[in-house]
Scaffold this active site. Structure first.
Site, short mmCIF file in Angstrom:
data_model
loop_
_atom_site.label_atom_id
_atom_site.label_comp_id
_atom_site.label_asym_id
_atom_site.label_seq_id
_atom_site.Cartn_x
_atom_site.Cartn_y
_atom_site.Cartn_z
N GLY A 146 0.93 -1.18 -0.12
CA GLY A 146 0.10 0.13 -0.05
C GLY A 146 0.83 1.25 -0.02
O GLY A 146 1.95 1.07 0.40
N CYS A 147 0.24 2.37 -0.32
CA CYS A 147 0.97 3.56 -0.58
C CYS A 147 1.21 4.03 0.85
O CYS A 147 2.54 4.53 1.27
CB CYS A 147 0.19 4.55 -1.18
SG CYS A 147 -1.62 5.10 -0.72
N TYR A 148 0.39 4.13 1.86
CA TYR A 148 0.77 4.37 3.15
C TYR A 148 1.86 3.53 4.07
O TYR A 148 2.59 4.04 4.48
CB TYR A 148 -0.47 4.49 4.11
CG TYR A 148 -1.38 5.75 3.91
CD1 TYR A 148 -0.88 7.14 4.11
CD2 TYR A 148 -2.77 5.60 3.84
CE1 TYR A 148 -1.77 8.02 3.97
CE2 TYR A 148 -3.61 6.51 3.57
CZ TYR A 148 -3.11 7.94 3.95
OH TYR A 148 -4.03 9.00 3.68
N SER A 149 1.61 2.06 3.53
CA SER A 149 2.59 1.25 4.34
C SER A 149 4.06 1.40 3.80
O SER A 149 5.01 1.44 4.47
CB SER A 149 2.11 -0.12 3.73
OG SER A 149 0.64 -0.15 3.91
#
Length: 343
Positions: A146-149
């Site tokens: 994921g992008c946040y991850s």
């Protein structure tokens, strides 16, 4: 060497379109087929005018032989399209969350479905090259993070690996509106999102289990307690994360030694840059870079780690292309060495 034949499943989302842009200009790739569910039969440049002159027709199914397929399907949909690809010996990179979590029991809680292929969760490699480069090179299935991850894990990995912090961690992240995808919603309506900022998913964001999973893997005895608060901000692209963690009692670092630790940890990571000043999201706009600024609040004995990236590139399509390069033995920077667009 012959060019890699690639296909994109669901080209009409933001990640799918960004994949098409990057693969079209990749020197070692031939993008041979793209699909879309509601737009099958249309020209790609009728859906996205920036593809004018490319000649692609959106198909309902992959209609050419491919060496690799990128699935940009929504969550809960890739579990249906990826297994048949693997049975045909086609390498697959999934941009959804459907193969990111190793524990199948997490899927009902975070994504609302029972995983139909739990055996593939052990086979899939979490596609963060900075931590899993060797595994990515030898797998047929990559689960793109994921992008946040991506931003949070890269910010915290060196200090977790070295055992420098207490497990109580705060991750405060701000994301542009494209992170919500292309589907229309009231939340991302211009007049709702413009001149506004809001926190959301305070009861737990879906990227949190990825962050916990990868940090635990770095240090099996480390049990992080993470408060992750994402925010929506009125810009198109970019994620800026500020991570806070207390220094472990036995460790004394200076700001300079902390930066050196990060430079050493990422010395073989071409897309991670340790900056000398707090980075701006515009500094990574349109690139596959993750910019990291580590420092110390000496008064509070607390580490502050700032990371920023373009959520559609390093947080999505660019990272997928980086993973593809590794899977086919190419330099991981191939086709991804663009400078940031500024201002």
């Amino acid at each position: 060497m012959p060019k890699i034949k690639a296909g994109i499943i669901n080209v009409t989302g933001y990640i799918g379109a960004e994949l098409a842009r990057l693969l079209y200009q990749h020197p070692q790739v031939k993008l041979v087929t793209v699909t879309g569910r509601s737009t099958a039969g249309q020209k790609l440049d009728d859906v996205f005018p920036n593809f004018a002159g490319t000649g692609y027709i959106i198909k309902s199914e992959l209609d050419s032989e491919v060496d690799i397929a990128f699935s940009a399907m929504p969550h809960k949909s890739s579990v249906d399209v990826v297994p048949p690809l693997l049975k045909q010996n086609i390498k697959a990179i999934d941009a959804s969350a459907d193969f990111r979590l190793k524990n199948a029991s997490e899927y009902p809680k975070w994504y609302g479905f029972t995983h139909p292929s739990p055996e593939l969760l052990t086979e899939a490699v979490f596609g963060l090259p900075e931590l899993h480069r060797g595994e990515i090179a030898s797998t047929s299935l990559v689960a793109n993070p994921g992008c946040y991850s991506t931003g949070a894990i890269l910010a915290l990995a060196p200090i977790v690996k070295e055992g420098l912090i207490h497990p109580d961690i705060v991750v405060d992240s701000k994301s542009g509106v494209s992170g919500a995808g292309r589907t229309l919603s009231l939340t991302t309506h211009y007049s709702e999102a413009n001149e506004d900022i809001c926190a959301y998913s305070l009861d737990g964001h879906r990227h949190l289990p990825e962050i916990e999973q990868e940090l635990k893997a770095l240090s099996p005895s480390f049990s992080p307690s993470i408060t992750f608060v994402p925010h929506l901000v009125p810009m198109t692209r970019g994620i800026l994360s500020t991570c806070y963690a207390k220094l472990a009692d036995s460790h004394r670092l200076t700001a300079d030694s902390l930066k050196q630790l990060y430079r050493e940890f990422y010395k073989h990571a071409p897309f991670v840059q340790i900056t000398t000043k707090p980075p701006h999201t515009k500094h990574a706009w349109g690139t596959n870079l993750c910019l990291i600024y580590p420092t110390i609040d000496a008064k509070a004995d607390r580490l502050i780690i700032i990371s920023c990236l373009d959520n559609l590139v390093k947080g999505g399509a660019g990272q997928a292309v980086q993973n593809m390069n590794l899977m086919f033995g190419l330099p991981e920077t191939t086709g991804l060495e663009a400078l940031a667009i500024y201002p």
